[in-house]
Design a protein around this motif. Structure first.
Motif, PDB file in Angstrom:
ATOM      1  N   LEU A 149       0.849  -1.184   0.000  1.00  0.00           N
ATOM      2  CA  LEU A 149       0.000   0.000   0.000  1.00  0.00           C
ATOM      3  C   LEU A 149       0.881   1.229   0.000  1.00  0.00           C
ATOM      4  CD1 LEU A 149      -2.447  -0.976   2.837  1.00  0.00           C
ATOM      5  CD2 LEU A 149      -2.746  -1.321   0.420  1.00  0.00           C
ATOM      6  N   ASN A 150       0.404   2.291  -0.620  1.00  0.00           N
ATOM      7  CA  ASN A 150       1.247   3.477  -0.581  1.00  0.00           C
ATOM      8  C   ASN A 150       0.963   4.266   0.691  1.00  0.00           C
ATOM      9  OD1 ASN A 150      -1.004   5.027  -1.039  1.00  0.00           O
ATOM     10  ND2 ASN A 150      -0.570   5.346  -3.200  1.00  0.00           N
ATOM     11  N   GLY A 183      -9.416  -4.973  -8.850  1.00  0.00           N
ATOM     12  CA  GLY A 183     -10.428  -5.099  -9.886  1.00  0.00           C
ATOM     13  C   GLY A 183      -9.962  -4.379 -11.130  1.00  0.00           C
ATOM     14  N   LEU A 184     -10.768  -4.475 -12.170  1.00  0.00           N
ATOM     15  CA  LEU A 184     -10.338  -3.868 -13.426  1.00  0.00           C
ATOM     16  C   LEU A 184     -10.366  -2.357 -13.352  1.00  0.00           C
ATOM     17  CD1 LEU A 184     -12.118  -6.243 -15.892  1.00  0.00           C
ATOM     18  CD2 LEU A 184      -9.724  -6.173 -15.309  1.00  0.00           C
ATOM     19  N   LYS A 185     -11.421  -1.819 -12.752  1.00  0.00           N
ATOM     20  CA  LYS A 185     -11.491  -0.354 -12.694  1.00  0.00           C
ATOM     21  C   LYS A 185     -11.147   0.188 -11.318  1.00  0.00           C
ATOM     22  CE  LYS A 185     -15.149  -0.291 -16.085  1.00  0.00           C
ATOM     23  NZ  LYS A 185     -16.290  -1.136 -15.738  1.00  0.00           N
ATOM     24  N   GLU A 186     -11.509  -0.532 -10.292  1.00  0.00           N
ATOM     25  CA  GLU A 186     -11.260  -0.074  -8.926  1.00  0.00           C
ATOM     26  C   GLU A 186     -10.766  -1.245  -8.101  1.00  0.00           C
ATOM     27  OE1 GLU A 186     -12.540   3.905  -9.101  1.00  0.00           O
ATOM     28  OE2 GLU A 186     -11.688   2.815  -7.414  1.00  0.00           O
ATOM     29  N   ASP A 187     -10.064  -0.909  -7.011  1.00  0.00           N
ATOM     30  CA  ASP A 187      -9.606  -1.965  -6.108  1.00  0.00           C
ATOM     31  C   ASP A 187     -10.434  -1.942  -4.848  1.00  0.00           C
ATOM     32  OD1 ASP A 187      -6.197  -1.040  -6.870  1.00  0.00           O
ATOM     33  OD2 ASP A 187      -7.574  -2.349  -7.943  1.00  0.00           O
ATOM     34  N   ARG A 207     -12.390 -11.572 -13.896  1.00  0.00           N
ATOM     35  CA  ARG A 207     -11.869 -10.702 -12.849  1.00  0.00           C
ATOM     36  C   ARG A 207     -12.996  -9.887 -12.230  1.00  0.00           C
ATOM     37  NH1 ARG A 207      -6.506  -8.896 -13.641  1.00  0.00           N
ATOM     38  NH2 ARG A 207      -7.048  -7.482 -11.975  1.00  0.00           N
TER      39      ARG A 207
END
Lengths: 268, 497
Positions: free
Chosen positions: A20-21, A52-56, A103
């Motif tokens: 994680l940043n 996920g593809l667009k969001e995590d 996914r």
């Protein structure tokens, strides 16, 4: 991994590549404390991240009195606002296994459509939130790990943290049978009398990792200049467990795309 | 009385008499105020003073743990080099800025651990110094079941020679020996199988062999150079799916069989991952303009840094995939980056007419394979398994003016690229396997080969029935009769002569 140890233990699992940043870590430190107060959890863990593809999705888990059975999962997009996931039931698991493929998209209201393979072949619709709940539950059930001795079961059956766990030794940490699955065991193999030298009913109520099929579905390595024992699951790629020998520090984290590695028998 | 007291303590080394003597001596020496009250304590003290401690004659042997061995080797990483080489380094350092890359990667969510990354970069510095490489870059880390590989990418030096593998000559020798053995006895039917022609390797410095790769298990341990990759290995690697164990000489047991061991498989996967996922912001590299370009159709295989690149803002890069381009050549179906026509015979150069005739006759002249040219945007990548091949986002939503654009590959989980202004970098941290969608399926086994040519001697036929046999016999007798007649007539004629 425990929310209190988040700031140093992320470095220990970073050998798997994903982490994680700083911004996410700072947000977690604040929001997990608030969550613990609101939901009245005994302990809050940061469970991991599903890409996920667009969001995590960031997943956190709250534990109650009984560490094994009292679990609640929550998800968030920005590590600040958390939403409760429904507990996974048998029917939900059947629906998800029939319908959800590919996914995660990143949209919790996205609906997967599928067809039952047996019975009447009726159409099943499952939304991504339920798929997330089932995935988190399956990962916990199949690949969550603890070192032997870190959790004890008291005579009433409650599973709790062992406060006098001082860690596995260096040589013990190199053997896979000192690590146990943290789930309610379905068939606990009864050991033959030769192997029962150190058997302890308080600690050995869970199944060891060596009973997994196929053999070799765990990768045990020492990382970080040989100081940290890291276990990686090859069945759910992305699950990393760490333990620093001679200390009670241990924990596991899942950062991955939430898909089971069905090609494992080919890849070994 | 002393004798009686002495009898009762057979096991102890001291008798009660001795103990009482010591105790009384102690009381007389110290003369405490309440001797009666503290008598028991003093007795305990006397007994305790007798205890010599657990000093046995055995001492623990100090074990050297694995961590200590590793620490010894990693200590060399931190040794400073001699003063003489510092001047060279000031001019142009072959390594990128260490802490900066680590910082941006962490913003993107990819990290190997801060201290570990520092050790890796020091190990890269050692690699550059020991092998005298021009440019070196951390390619990434490939996880294995027993241990992992840290991979470094470097350019070939100009004086590097290719190690030639003598596989072709070995096969020829074996063939001649077999022939000699067979000529002595009855000839055994020869197999008419001709192996498909082997696609030649690409020369070092071009195509898939453009860079040389070094691997090591832990930073501080010696770097091992990986062999160059051949197209057969790439084609085989495309069909199998295997984990790495961490030992370079491990054989790869798979179907279809992989020509090589784990070092070759690792190199082939590195080549595939580089070709598929190494991207850069559009405009950072520009096509190299060569003078006297006759073949405009030949794919460009080189690019140079564009000095006028100004950088694209991160928000734009995170939104559209057009702003990212591939800067490594795509690998064709054949396993190479430039296509080679295998059906040409290079020896018959003199008979050009004959060649032209042959080409016209061959109906299946292979068409040259063409891949996407260099510097095509990432948005033109084909979607596989219903998932878009790339996911891009900004590293932070709260401080978006300083955020980093992150591009992650969905086909090769673990491949990641970040861009921030003029700086960008690619890295791969993963298991070295491609996403297989629904699941990996093995190719079906080949058709069984025909072992022998079928002819009339061995084709099955029904046995003739009784009537047919009798008819045949009658026909034969007639023939014989007519033959005898002609012979007799022939003899009579001869007699006449």
């Amino acid at each position: 991994m425990d929310a209190n140890s988040l700031y140093f233990s992320l470095e220990l699992v970073a050998g798997s590549g994903l982490t994680l940043n700083v911004e996410q870590r700072a947000a977690l430190q604040t929001s997990l404390v608030i969550m613990k107060k609101n939901y009245k959890f005994n302990r809050v863990l940061f469970w991991g991240k599903i890409l996920g593809l667009k969001e995590d999705y960031f997943i956190a888990q709250g534990r109650g009195e009984d560490e094994l059975r009292d679990k609640k999962n929550l998800y968030s997009f920005n590590c600040m606002d958390w939403f409760l996931l429904p507990p996974a039931t048998e029917s939900m698991m059947e629906e998800v296994s029939a319908a959800a493929k590919g996914r995660f998209t990143g949209d919790p209201s996205y609906v997967y459509e599928g067809r039952k393979e047996y019975g009447d072949g009726e159409e099943i619709k499952v939304n991504e939130e339920r798929r997330l709940a089932v995935t988190v539950h399956l990962i916990d059930e199949e690949v969550s790990v603890i070192p032997r001795g870190s959790f004890i079961r008291n005579p009433q059956g409650l599973v709790q943290i062992n406060r006098s766990f001082s860690g596995l030794s260096d040589s013990e940490a190199r053997k896979l049978d000192n690590f146990l699955h943290f789930n309610i065991p379905k068939n606990l193999k009864k050991k033959i009398i030769n192997e029962m030298g150190e058997w302890n009913p308080v600690m050995d109520f869970l199944g060891p990792l060596t009973d997994d099929i196929p053999k070799g579905s765990w990768s045990l390595q020492f990382e970080s200049a040989g100081k940290v024992c890291v276990l990686r699951s090859l069945l759910w790629l992305g699950l990393t467990f760490y333990h620093v020998p001679f200390t009670p520090q241990h924990g596991y984290l899942y950062i991955g795309d939430g898909t089971k590695n069905l090609d494992l028998p080919f890849m070994l | 009385m002393a004798w009686q007291l002495g009898l009762t303590s057979s096991l102890k080394s001291r008798t009660r008499y001795d103990h009482l003597t010591c105790l009384l001596t102690k009381v007389l020496d110290e003369q405490p105020h309440n001797a009666v009250d503290v008598l028991e304590d003093m007795s305990c003290d006397v007994k305790r003073a007798l205890f010599k401690g657990g000093q046995s004659n055995l001492r623990d042997l100090p074990h050297t743990t694995a961590a200590e061995l590793l620490a010894e080797q990693q200590r060399l990483l931190f040794a400073r080099q001699e003063e003489a080489t510092q001047e060279e380094e000031l001019v142009e350092s072959p390594l990128p800025n260490v802490s900066e890359v680590g910082f941006y990667l962490e913003q993107a969510g990819v990290s190997l651990g801060r201290e570990e990354l520092q050790r890796i970069f020091l190990a890269l510095k050692q690699l550059v110094a020991s092998h005298g490489l021009l440019h070196c870059r951390l390619w990434g880390k490939i996880l294995g079941t027993e241990s992992s590989y840290i991979v470094a990418e470097a350019e070939y030096r100009e004086d590097e020679e290719e190690e030639s593998t003598d596989e072709a000559t070995e096969d020829e020798e074996r063939g001649t020996q077999e022939e000699q053995g067979e000529n002595e006895t009855d000839p055994i039917p020869r197999s008419t199988y001709k192996a498909p022609p082997v696609v030649p390797k690409e020369a070092i410095g071009t195509g898939t062999n453009k860079f040389v790769y070094y691997v090591c298990k832990e930073p501080g341990l010696p770097w091992v150079k990986l062999p160059s990759v051949s197209p057969a290995q790439i084609t085989a690697a495309r069909q199998i799916c295997k984990f790495f164990t961490g030992r370079l000489d491990n054989p790869i047991v798979s179907y279809p069989p992989f020509p090589g061991n784990e070092a070759n498989y690792l190199r082939a996967q590195i080549a595939r991952i580089s070709a598929g996922t190494q991207v850069s912001p559009q405009g950072f590299y520009q096509a190299r303009e060569e003078e006297g370009d006759e073949d405009e159709e030949a794919p460009q295989d080189s690019h140079e840094v564009n000095p006028d690149f100004e950088g694209i803002p991160a928000s734009e890069m995170a939104e559209s995939l057009n702003t990212w381009v591939h800067h490594v050549q795509h690998i064709l179906q054949q396993g190479r980056c430039t296509w080679v026509n295998l059906t040409e015979n290079p020896r018959d150069d003199s008979n050009e007419e004959a060649e032209a005739d042959e080409r016209e006759e061959e109906p299946d002249e292979p068409e040259p394979e063409v891949g996407p040219s260099l510097l095509t945007p990432v948005s033109q990548d084909i979607e596989m398994f219903n998932t878009p091949p790339w996911s891009c986002r900004l590293s932070s939503a709260l401080t978006s003016q300083h955020a980093v654009a992150v591009l992650r590959s969905n086909l090769w989980p673990g491949a990641c690229a970040y861009a921030c202004g003029k700086k960008f970098e690619n890295i791969y941290v993963g298991w070295g396997v491609k996403c297989t969608g629904e699941g990996h399926s093995l190719p079906l086994p080949l058709q069984p080969q025909k072992e022998y040519p079928s002819g009339p001697e061995i084709t099955e036929a029904l046995d003739p029935s009784l009537e047919e046999e009798q008819a045949l016999q009658e026909a034969l007798e007639e023939q014989q009769a007519t033959q005898e007649e002609t012979e007799e007539s022939g003899e009579e004629e001869e007699d006449d002569d």
